[in-house]
Motif scaffolding. Structure first.
Motif, PDB file in Angstrom:
ATOM      1  N   UNK A  99       0.816  -1.355   0.054  1.00 55.46           N
ATOM      2  CA  UNK A  99       0.359  -0.115   0.015  1.00 55.46           C
ATOM      3  C   UNK A  99       1.544   1.532  -0.133  1.00 55.46           C
ATOM      4  N   UNK A 100       1.797   1.529   0.724  1.00 53.80           N
ATOM      5  CA  UNK A 100       2.306   2.652   0.527  1.00 53.80           C
ATOM      6  C   UNK A 100       3.277   2.716  -0.516  1.00 53.80           C
ATOM      7  N   UNK A 101       4.315   1.508  -0.768  1.00 61.57           N
ATOM      8  CA  UNK A 101       5.019   1.828  -2.832  1.00 61.57           C
ATOM      9  C   UNK A 101       3.161   2.199  -3.424  1.00 61.57           C
ATOM     10  N   UNK A 102       3.034   1.520  -3.684  1.00 64.21           N
ATOM     11  CA  UNK A 102       1.516   1.351  -4.391  1.00 64.21           C
ATOM     12  C   UNK A 102       1.819   0.761  -5.518  1.00 64.21           C
ATOM     13  N   UNK A 103       2.170  -0.284  -4.994  1.00 65.66           N
ATOM     14  CA  UNK A 103       2.568  -1.663  -6.420  1.00 65.66           C
ATOM     15  C   UNK A 103       1.766  -3.111  -4.736  1.00 65.66           C
ATOM     16  N   UNK A 104       1.813  -4.471  -5.941  1.00 68.36           N
ATOM     17  CA  UNK A 104       1.193  -5.107  -5.681  1.00 68.36           C
ATOM     18  C   UNK A 104       1.529  -5.961  -4.538  1.00 68.36           C
ATOM     19  N   UNK A 105       1.074  -6.943  -4.179  1.00 70.01           N
ATOM     20  CA  UNK A 105       1.458  -7.644  -2.520  1.00 70.01           C
ATOM     21  C   UNK A 105       1.861  -8.524  -3.750  1.00 70.01           C
ATOM     22  N   UNK A 106       2.301  -8.901  -4.198  1.00 67.93           N
ATOM     23  CA  UNK A 106       2.865  -9.682  -4.728  1.00 67.93           C
ATOM     24  C   UNK A 106       3.935  -9.920  -5.202  1.00 67.93           C
ATOM     25  N   UNK A 107       4.081  -8.265  -6.093  1.00 66.55           N
ATOM     26  CA  UNK A 107       5.645  -7.573  -6.492  1.00 66.55           C
ATOM     27  C   UNK A 107       6.463  -7.561  -4.796  1.00 66.55           C
ATOM     28  N   UNK A 108       5.814  -7.245  -3.731  1.00 72.12           N
ATOM     29  CA  UNK A 108       6.817  -6.510  -2.560  1.00 72.12           C
ATOM     30  C   UNK A 108       7.054  -8.708  -2.079  1.00 72.12           C
ATOM     31  N   UNK A 109       6.288  -9.431  -2.411  1.00 75.18           N
ATOM     32  CA  UNK A 109       6.820 -11.012  -1.574  1.00 75.18           C
ATOM     33  C   UNK A 109       7.831 -11.385  -2.798  1.00 75.18           C
ATOM     34  N   UNK A 110       8.276 -10.790  -3.637  1.00 78.91           N
ATOM     35  CA  UNK A 110       9.461 -11.688  -5.182  1.00 78.91           C
ATOM     36  C   UNK A 110      10.742 -10.083  -5.095  1.00 78.91           C
TER      37      UNK A 110
END
Length: 212
Positions: free
Chosen positions: A172-183
């Motif tokens: 949410x903070x970086x305005x990207x998907x949770x799956x991208x954060x996981x990668x």
């Protein structure tokens, strides 16, 4: 006369007011204020020539804020003010991309002098200043640390994870998907030779990369 546009980032309104008054009183600067790194990144119509980050606000890690801003403004010179007069912290900021670090007891004249030097070099060269070491006291050399090898986005995720934020919160903070954060997390763990978030947090505390 050309006025240099400074992006001033700090969570305290009174601190922003004092620094803005200091800079604009010279007639050489126009200051745009932002309370957070996200707010600074939203000022897309503004082309700042200097990032001035006041890290006196303990509510958020200054290193996390620096990484957020360097992702959004990778080519801008950056001046950090308001931190401890501590060589270890100074070294962390310099190695993560700031060009000068002035502690919280720095004089008004010192802040103005460094801001003028950074914006003059940016205006003349159109690129980074030549060397941060001519503008701030260099910290002692320390062994290479793996977080330095992370990409700009990976550094953002690293500092948010080590501050205890969840993957959805980081997304949410970086305005990207949770799956991208996981990668990104998987890449960070591999590069940092860590197995889980607990080991990342332990590394961050061991090297004083997060607030106690």
């Amino acid at each position: 006369m050309h006025r240099h546009n400074v992006m001033l980032v700090n969570g305290y309104r009174i601190s922003r007011y004092a620094l803005r008054q200091l800079l604009e009183a010279t007639g050489e600067f126009t200051v745009t204020e932002a309370a957070t790194s996200a707010e600074a990144g939203a000022h897309t119509a503004i082309a700042p020539e200097l990032l001035l980050i006041d890290i006196s606000n303990p509510a958020k890690s200054g290193l996390e804020a620096l990484c957020d801003l360097k992702h959004d403004f990778p080519d801008l010179p950056c001046l950090i003010v308001g931190g401890l007069d501590d060589d270890t912290l100074r070294n962390h900021y310099l190695r993560l991309g700031c060009h000068a670090y002035l502690s919280r007891d720095a004089s008004d004249q010192a802040i103005l002098q460094v801001a003028c030097k950074l914006t003059a070099r940016k205006h003349i060269s159109g690129n980074h200043v030549a060397s941060q070491h001519c503008l701030t006291r260099a910290a002692p050399e320390v062994p290479h640390m793996p977080h330095i090898d992370l990409s700009a986005r990976e550094r953002q995720v690293f500092f948010k994870l080590t501050s205890g934020k969840s993957i959805p919160s980081v997304a949410r903070e970086l305005l990207i998907s949770a799956s991208s954060v996981s990668v990104f997390r998987c890449k960070i763990l591999r590069k940092m030779h860590c197995s889980n978030n607990a080991e990342l947090i332990s590394y961050a505390f061991r090297h004083r990369l997060v607030n106690d």
